[in-house]
Design a protein around this motif. Structure first.
Motif, PDB file in Angstrom:
ATOM      1  N   THR A  57       0.827  -1.203   0.000  1.00 41.74           N
ATOM      2  CA  THR A  57       0.000   0.000   0.000  1.00 41.74           C
ATOM      3  C   THR A  57       0.865   1.260   0.000  1.00 41.74           C
ATOM      4  OG1 THR A  57      -1.754  -1.167   1.206  1.00 41.74           O
ATOM      5  CG2 THR A  57      -1.828   1.241   1.221  1.00 41.74           C
ATOM      6  N   GLY A  58       1.907   1.232   0.827  1.00 41.41           N
ATOM      7  CA  GLY A  58       2.780   2.396   0.927  1.00 41.41           C
ATOM      8  C   GLY A  58       3.516   2.720  -0.356  1.00 41.41           C
ATOM      9  N   THR A  59       3.802   1.695  -1.162  1.00 37.89           N
ATOM     10  CA  THR A  59       4.504   1.908  -2.433  1.00 37.89           C
ATOM     11  C   THR A  59       3.545   2.093  -3.599  1.00 37.89           C
ATOM     12  OG1 THR A  59       4.679  -0.497  -2.699  1.00 37.89           O
ATOM     13  CG2 THR A  59       6.551   0.647  -1.697  1.00 37.89           C
ATOM     14  N   GLY A  60       2.251   2.080  -3.323  1.00 31.60           N
ATOM     15  CA  GLY A  60       1.263   2.324  -4.372  1.00 31.60           C
ATOM     16  C   GLY A  60       0.973   1.131  -5.260  1.00 31.60           C
ATOM     17  N   VAL A  61       1.462  -0.050  -4.888  1.00 31.02           N
ATOM     18  CA  VAL A  61       1.204  -1.248  -5.701  1.00 31.02           C
ATOM     19  C   VAL A  61      -0.263  -1.647  -5.615  1.00 31.02           C
ATOM     20  CG1 VAL A  61       1.773  -3.689  -6.031  1.00 31.02           C
ATOM     21  CG2 VAL A  61       3.577  -2.044  -5.464  1.00 31.02           C
ATOM     22  N   ILE A  62      -0.858  -1.540  -4.424  1.00 33.93           N
ATOM     23  CA  ILE A  62      -2.273  -1.837  -4.246  1.00 33.93           C
ATOM     24  C   ILE A  62      -2.926  -0.668  -3.530  1.00 33.93           C
ATOM     25  CG2 ILE A  62      -1.881  -4.326  -4.144  1.00 33.93           C
ATOM     26  CD1 ILE A  62      -2.310  -4.171  -1.105  1.00 33.93           C
ATOM     27  N   THR A  63      -4.238  -0.563  -3.681  1.00 34.10           N
ATOM     28  CA  THR A  63      -5.000   0.490  -3.014  1.00 34.10           C
ATOM     29  C   THR A  63      -6.255  -0.115  -2.409  1.00 34.10           C
ATOM     30  OG1 THR A  63      -4.234   2.057  -4.698  1.00 34.10           O
ATOM     31  CG2 THR A  63      -6.035   2.788  -3.264  1.00 34.10           C
ATOM     32  N   PRO A  64      -6.161  -0.646  -1.197  1.00 35.14           N
ATOM     33  CA  PRO A  64      -7.336  -1.262  -0.574  1.00 35.14           C
ATOM     34  C   PRO A  64      -8.474  -0.265  -0.408  1.00 35.14           C
ATOM     35  CG  PRO A  64      -5.329  -1.842   0.609  1.00 35.14           C
ATOM     36  CD  PRO A  64      -4.957  -0.757  -0.354  1.00 35.14           C
ATOM     37  N   GLU A  65      -9.686  -0.762  -0.612  1.00 34.09           N
ATOM     38  CA  GLU A  65     -10.879   0.057  -0.426  1.00 34.09           C
ATOM     39  C   GLU A  65     -11.688  -0.505   0.734  1.00 34.09           C
ATOM     40  OE1 GLU A  65     -12.855  -0.073  -4.158  1.00 34.09           O
ATOM     41  OE2 GLU A  65     -11.372   1.182  -5.195  1.00 34.09           O
ATOM     42  N   PHE A  66     -12.338   0.376   1.484  1.00 34.83           N
ATOM     43  CA  PHE A  66     -13.072  -0.042   2.674  1.00 34.83           C
ATOM     44  C   PHE A  66     -14.498   0.494   2.624  1.00 34.83           C
ATOM     45  CE2 PHE A  66      -8.607   0.449   3.808  1.00 34.83           C
ATOM     46  CZ  PHE A  66      -8.319  -0.790   4.381  1.00 34.83           C
ATOM     47  N   LYS A  67     -15.417  -0.339   3.103  1.00 30.57           N
ATOM     48  CA  LYS A  67     -16.785   0.107   3.303  1.00 30.57           C
ATOM     49  C   LYS A  67     -16.936   0.572   4.740  1.00 30.57           C
ATOM     50  CE  LYS A  67     -18.750  -3.114  -0.075  1.00 30.57           C
ATOM     51  NZ  LYS A  67     -19.702  -4.259  -0.281  1.00 30.57           N
ATOM     52  N   ASP A  68     -17.905   1.481   4.973  1.00 35.73           N
ATOM     53  CA  ASP A  68     -18.162   1.926   6.338  1.00 35.73           C
ATOM     54  C   ASP A  68     -18.530   0.726   7.209  1.00 35.73           C
ATOM     55  OD1 ASP A  68     -17.615   4.543   5.806  1.00 35.73           O
ATOM     56  OD2 ASP A  68     -19.715   5.173   5.611  1.00 35.73           O
ATOM     57  N   PHE A  69     -18.091   0.773   8.446  1.00 36.06           N
ATOM     58  CA  PHE A  69     -18.304  -0.319   9.394  1.00 36.06           C
ATOM     59  C   PHE A  69     -19.788  -0.477   9.710  1.00 36.06           C
ATOM     60  CE2 PHE A  69     -17.917  -1.554  14.091  1.00 36.06           C
ATOM     61  CZ  PHE A  69     -17.888  -2.915  13.798  1.00 36.06           C
ATOM     62  N   ALA A  70     -20.304  -1.702   9.522  1.00 33.94           N
ATOM     63  CA  ALA A  70     -21.705  -2.029   9.830  1.00 33.94           C
ATOM     64  C   ALA A  70     -21.722  -2.909  11.072  1.00 33.94           C
ATOM     65  CB  ALA A  70     -22.366  -2.742   8.653  1.00 33.94           C
ATOM     66  N   PRO A  71     -21.734  -2.311  12.266  1.00 32.98           N
ATOM     67  CA  PRO A  71     -21.512  -3.083  13.498  1.00 32.98           C
ATOM     68  C   PRO A  71     -22.525  -4.199  13.747  1.00 32.98           C
ATOM     69  CG  PRO A  71     -22.287  -0.859  14.002  1.00 32.98           C
ATOM     70  CD  PRO A  71     -21.958  -0.885  12.550  1.00 32.98           C
ATOM     71  N   LEU A  72     -23.816  -3.926  13.528  1.00 35.63           N
ATOM     72  CA  LEU A  72     -24.830  -4.941  13.811  1.00 35.63           C
ATOM     73  C   LEU A  72     -24.661  -6.154  12.910  1.00 35.63           C
ATOM     74  CD1 LEU A  72     -27.314  -5.688  15.456  1.00 35.63           C
ATOM     75  CD2 LEU A  72     -28.736  -4.558  13.732  1.00 35.63           C
ATOM     76  N   ALA A  73     -24.442  -5.914  11.628  1.00 35.47           N
ATOM     77  CA  ALA A  73     -24.267  -7.022  10.689  1.00 35.47           C
ATOM     78  C   ALA A  73     -23.014  -7.826  11.011  1.00 35.47           C
ATOM     79  CB  ALA A  73     -24.200  -6.481   9.259  1.00 35.47           C
ATOM     80  N   VAL A  74     -21.939  -7.139  11.362  1.00 40.31           N
ATOM     81  CA  VAL A  74     -20.680  -7.825  11.649  1.00 40.31           C
ATOM     82  C   VAL A  74     -20.789  -8.660  12.921  1.00 40.31           C
ATOM     83  CG1 VAL A  74     -18.249  -7.479  12.246  1.00 40.31           C
ATOM     84  CG2 VAL A  74     -19.281  -6.159  10.395  1.00 40.31           C
TER      85      VAL A  74
END
Length: 478
Positions: A57-74
């Motif tokens: 991630t730091g070298t720009g090889v990958i760019t992880p994407e995240f969804k907002d945390f859904a606490p009840l579902a998790v």
């Protein structure tokens, strides 16, 4: 580039099968054996992942994407998934690689897992999935929420994990040597397909494969690393609906590769054999697979997607899911990994011809150590001592072999039942007597001799009986 998914999956399946890599067992051992050794192996995977993904991630090889945390579902999904993997006898990746060993119960669980996850991910249960995941909070990862570099967490986790690994390695070095099967191969064949793989080394390989997986997957347009639930769902959707929507992606080839790699490893080591479960385990596989699919869809991943990948990215989803998966495992262990007919004090005194008082007296409320375990084949298991008659032995399920030796048949019993039964039986026979156990659970080739060494019993015989069948004789030491 899609073929790289099959290659990575094949290496992963081979590694997991040879290393007996089972996250279900790692979490279950916390509650049933009070052991954190397996969980430390999971931390090794997470730590290796964390270092590798942070660097990419730091070298720009990958760019992880995240969804907002859904606490009840998790929370709900993680807990249901934990219940399901105990019933199914393995987590998502474990079910895939055990299918490659020939376990029909895993085939059943795998189909139900793929079916229920497909129903949740755009199928008839999609509305329920969207409803529970609709409640979100505006956070994604812990470092982002705190406004600090992820490397603070990466380095801290790596140091803690290294200290834990050192602790358990020193503990193993000081313990009596564990019995192993006599070698039948030499050279590289022995190292790859016969010699037991250490769980920490296996974990390091799994973590490394996870790091390699992300850029290879990203090169095909799939911005993700290791994952089991969505690929399993997509595989079923592709088989039913065709590939118009591109279901057969890198992830699908990954899970198919796990199956192929595990099959190759099992065949090479003589551990493949089609094993049909009894009615009880078949039913548990159905229910367990359904819970796994529903739970993983709600939680946003399984013990791989959440427990290995999202945790290494330090997302709230990953760590909260892992905690509630573990809690589900703990509850399920208490509900289902216990005897149907606990032995009481009178039974033990009758069986052994002696008093039940003292340190060896079984506590029927503690199934983790010395409770009676009833075979999953519905055979009552109540051990008898050397002073008991052959008729009593036959009645209780053990076979009189003579000269202080007692036979116990656990063929068909899935992990951890062979170990539970062995721990009960050894406590109820006389000191110096031998318990001869027939079993065909692959994981028990490590679990039973490890328990014998840890508890101070002597293994006097340990050998293979054809493909995916073993016999081990354990002499009670105290």
């Amino acid at each position: 580039m899609l073929i790289t998914g099959l290659i990575v999956g094949g290496l992963l399946g081979f590694t997991m099968q040879r290393g007996r890599f089972c996250v279900t067992g790692f979490l279950r051992d916390i509650f049933t054996l009070h052991s954190w050794r397996g969980f430390t192996a999971l931390l090794v995977v997470i730590a290796v992942h964390a270092v590798g993904l942070a660097a990419l991630t730091g070298t720009g090889v990958i760019t992880p994407e995240f969804k907002d945390f859904a606490p009840l579902a998790v929370v709900v999904g993680g807990f249901l998934f934990g219940l399901g993997i105990i019933l199914a006898g393995g987590c998502a990746s474990g079910t895939w690689y055990r299918s490659g060993e020939g376990l029909v119960g895993s085939w059943i669980a795998l189909f139900m897992y793929a079916l229920s996850s497909a129903a949740m991910k755009g199928g008839v249960l999609g509305g329920m999935n969207d409803w529970l995941k609709g409640y979100t909070v505006g956070v994604t990862t812990v470092p982002d929420a705190l406004g600090v570099s992820a490397w603070w967490f990466v380095v801290s986790l790596a140091v803690v994990t290294a200290l834990l690994v050192r602790y358990f390695l020193l503990k193993e070095k000081a313990a009596p040597a564990m019995a192993t099967l006599p070698p039948r191969k030499t050279g590289l064949a022995h190292l790859l397909a016969e010699k037991p793989w250490h769980v920490f080394g296996t974990a390091a390989i799994v973590g490394t494969l996870g790091v390699i997986a992300w850029p290879l997957s990203d090169a095909t347009g799939r911005n993700d690393g290791l994952g089991i639930t969505t690929p399993s769902s997509n595989l079923l959707k592709g088989l039913v609906n065709g590939n118009d929507k591109g279901y057969f992606d890198w992830g699908v080839l990954l899970v198919l590769g796990i199956l192929v790699g595990s099959f190759i490893a099992a065949k090479a080591s003589g551990e493949f054999r089609v094993r049909v479960p009894d009615a009880r385990q078949a039913g548990r596989s159905v229910v367990g697979g359904l819970l796994m699919g529903v739970g993983a869809a709600w939680a946003g991943g399984c013990t791989v997607g959440n427990g290995m990948v999202q945790t290494s990215l330090f997302s709230f989803q990953g760590w909260v899911a892992l905690v509630f998966i573990a809690l589900g495992v703990g509850v399920a262990a208490k509900l289902w990994l216990k005897p149907d007919q606990p032995v009481n004090a009178q039974d033990v005194e009758l069986a052994t011809g002696g008093s039940t008082a003292g340190p060896d007296a079984p506590d029927p409320t503690d199934f983790t150590g010395l409770t009676s375990a009833v075979s999953v084949l519905d055979r009552p298991l109540v051990s008898v001592g050397a002073s008991s008659s052959a008729g009593t032995a036959a009645k209780t399920g053990l076979t009189v072999l003579g000269d202080g030796r007692w036979g116990m048949d656990t063929l068909g019993a899935v992990c951890p039942f062979p170990l539970i039964e062995a721990k009960n039986a050894i406590r109820l026979i006389d000191v110096g007597d031998e318990l001869v156990i027939d079993f065909d659970c692959t994981q028990a080739t490590d679990a039973i001799p490890r328990w014998a060494a840890t508890d101070g019993h002597e293994v006097t015989q340990f050998e293979a009986r054809g493909d995916a069948g073993w016999v081990i004789a354990v002499k009670r030491g105290h």
